[in-house]
Write an enzyme that holds these catalytic residues in place. Structure first.
Site, mmCIF file in Angstrom:
data_model
loop_
_atom_site.group_PDB
_atom_site.id
_atom_site.type_symbol
_atom_site.label_atom_id
_atom_site.label_comp_id
_atom_site.label_asym_id
_atom_site.label_seq_id
_atom_site.Cartn_x
_atom_site.Cartn_y
_atom_site.Cartn_z
ATOM 1 N N LYS A 1 0.808 -1.223 0.000
ATOM 2 C CA LYS A 1 0.000 0.000 0.000
ATOM 3 C C LYS A 1 0.844 1.276 0.000
ATOM 4 O O LYS A 1 0.439 2.294 -0.533
ATOM 5 C CB LYS A 1 -0.938 0.014 1.211
ATOM 6 C CG LYS A 1 -2.119 -0.926 1.052
ATOM 7 C CD LYS A 1 -3.201 -0.618 2.051
ATOM 8 C CE LYS A 1 -4.441 -1.442 1.784
ATOM 9 N NZ LYS A 1 -4.241 -2.875 2.107
ATOM 10 N N GLU B 1 -9.901 7.450 4.198
ATOM 11 C CA GLU B 1 -10.770 6.620 5.027
ATOM 12 C C GLU B 1 -10.078 5.272 5.176
ATOM 13 O O GLU B 1 -9.247 4.906 4.343
ATOM 14 C CB GLU B 1 -12.151 6.444 4.397
ATOM 15 C CG GLU B 1 -12.265 5.338 3.374
ATOM 16 C CD GLU B 1 -11.730 5.716 2.002
ATOM 17 O OE1 GLU B 1 -11.770 6.915 1.668
ATOM 18 O OE2 GLU B 1 -11.260 4.819 1.284
ATOM 19 N N SER C 1 1.526 -9.826 -1.288
ATOM 20 C CA SER C 1 1.208 -8.409 -1.074
ATOM 21 C C SER C 1 1.590 -7.875 0.304
ATOM 22 O O SER C 1 1.856 -6.690 0.457
ATOM 23 C CB SER C 1 -0.280 -8.159 -1.332
ATOM 24 O OG SER C 1 -1.084 -9.005 -0.530
#
Ligand SMILES: *Cc1c(COP(=O)(O)O)cnc(C)c1O
Length: 398
Positions: A95, A117, A383
């Site tokens: 991310k 958010e 990931s």
């Protein structure tokens, strides 16, 4: 650069991938989204942006992440399995590739504040991290219920200097936090940038986020060449929540039609159990979070509450590019249940000494069904790492 004239799996000039994408937003948001749309490509192309972005990826995030040949796993599945080690990124997952890109974008657009958010808190932590790095004010909206459930990530965000604002309406989860963050952005269009955490939302977000994550497949190509002599694998496998790690892992292989792109969704307790997040298996076209895509919905178009053991995959839609990859047949969509994924996580841990994130374990869980042969190369995008999931894994350790 991509040429938009030829048949392409990339976004077109109107913000569409086939019939999917676009920008379905309230009029109040037009100026914000329009400012971004008009500027993002030229900003990304600036040499000074490229230099700052690449320096941070290298020296702060720790890129390039290794492409590791998993020898024992390869032997077990009788094929050649490579793991792209996004779990080794700073903050523990892919991310941050996106939040680094977007914070630099925000600075160049002259913004002094970032809003985001978050559901489980992973995107909130990645956002708070880059805001600390750049000394930019950070406000993260989070459902009141999620704040209770995700105490460690709330503490991380606060330690990083972010303000965590509870969303107290509705089900007090991610979608309510999204509404609050949107409202904040509408009310502060001039000084605030909204960082979306996946390849979802109105155009240009899906394309912008995919570009920031595309570093994953850019590295895969030269790393695989170095190790095997071939630049393209036979399979690239990635889990799909909103789809950002998959979009990054697929990006530079989209036009190599002999590379099979395998997206793995979360089947939860089973596709037909009523507790699932397998979007393409269960969903239909519709509009979600500003773009036309495939989403889980009732007959009359109400969004169905998704379910997955992994917070990162617990999303009722997929990004519009993935909807197009599914629709066009370019992507192969599979799913793994909670149980299969936990088993796959334990298997990787025992075979290779790597504890994966629960999300990434979904991609590993389909290896036995892939049909890859002895001479083929399979890249699994790992990931993230499993530290954040230890409370779940502990339930399975007797
Ligand atoms: C958030 C997350 C995901 C899911 O998000 P995508 O946008 O689909 O990549 C997958 N893996 C990890 C480790 C995550 O933190």
């Amino acid at each position: 650069m991509e040429t938009l004239e030829k048949k392409s799996y990339q976004v077109d000039s109107r913000g569409y991938y086939g019939n999917f994408g676009g920008a379905f937003i309230p009029e109040m948001l037009y100026p914000n989204v329009e400012e971004l749309r008009e500027n993002y490509l030229s900003i990304i192309a600036e040499p000074s942006f490229q230099k700052e972005y690449n320096d941070l990826l290298r020296n702060y995030v720790g890129r390039p992440t290794p492409l590791y040949r998993a020898n024992r796993l390869s032997e077990k599945y009788k094929t050649n399995i490579f793991l792209k080690r996004e779990d080794l990124c700073h903050t523990g997952a892919h991310k941050v590739n996106n939040t680094i890109g977007q914070i630099l974008m925000a600075k160049r657009l002259g913004k002094q504040r970032v809003v985001a958010e978050t559901g489980a808190g992973q995107h909130g932590v990645a956002t708070a991290t880059v805001c600390a790095l750049m000394n930019i004010e950070c406000i993260v909206y989070m459902g009141e219920l999620d704040i209770e459930r995700q105490a460690p990530n709330v503490a991380r965000m606060k330690m990083l200097g972010a303000e965590v604002r509870p969303a107290t309406c509705g089900s007090r989860t991610l979608k309510d936090a999204t509404n609050e963050a949107m409202r904040h952005w509408i009310n502060n269009p001039v000084d605030t940038h909204y960082i979306i955490g996946s390849v979802v939302g109105p155009h240009p977000y899906p394309d912008m986020v995919a570009r920031f994550q595309s570093i994953i497949s850019e590295e895969m190509r030269w790393q695989l060449k170095e190790q095997t002599g071939k630049e393209t694998p036979d399979y690239v496998v990635a889990c799909v929540g909103g789809g950002s790690n998959a979009a990054g892992a697929f990006y530079h292989f989209l036009d190599d039609e002999d590379v099979k792109l395998v997206a793995v969704e979360a089947a939860g307790k089973g596709i037909n159990s009523g507790h699932s997040a397998a979007t393409t298996a269960l969903g239909k076209p519709g509009v979600l979070h500003g773009s036309r895509t495939i989403l889980m919905q009732t007959e009359d178009g109400q969004v169905v509450e998704p379910f997955s053991i992994s917070a990162g995959l617990d999303y009722p839609g997929i990004g519009p590019q993935h909807a197009y990859l599914y629709d066009s047949g370019r992507g192969i969509f599979m799913s793994a249940t909670d149980e299969e994924s936990v088993q796959a996580a334990f298997e990787l841990t025992r075979y290779e000494g790597i504890i994966p994130a629960l999300e990434s374990a979904h991609a590993l869980a389909i290896l036995s069904q892939l049909g890859a042969t002895e001479n083929e190369n399979v890249i699994v995008n790992l990931s993230g790492r499993g530290d954040k999931d230890m409370a779940t894994y502990m339930k399975y350790i007797v």
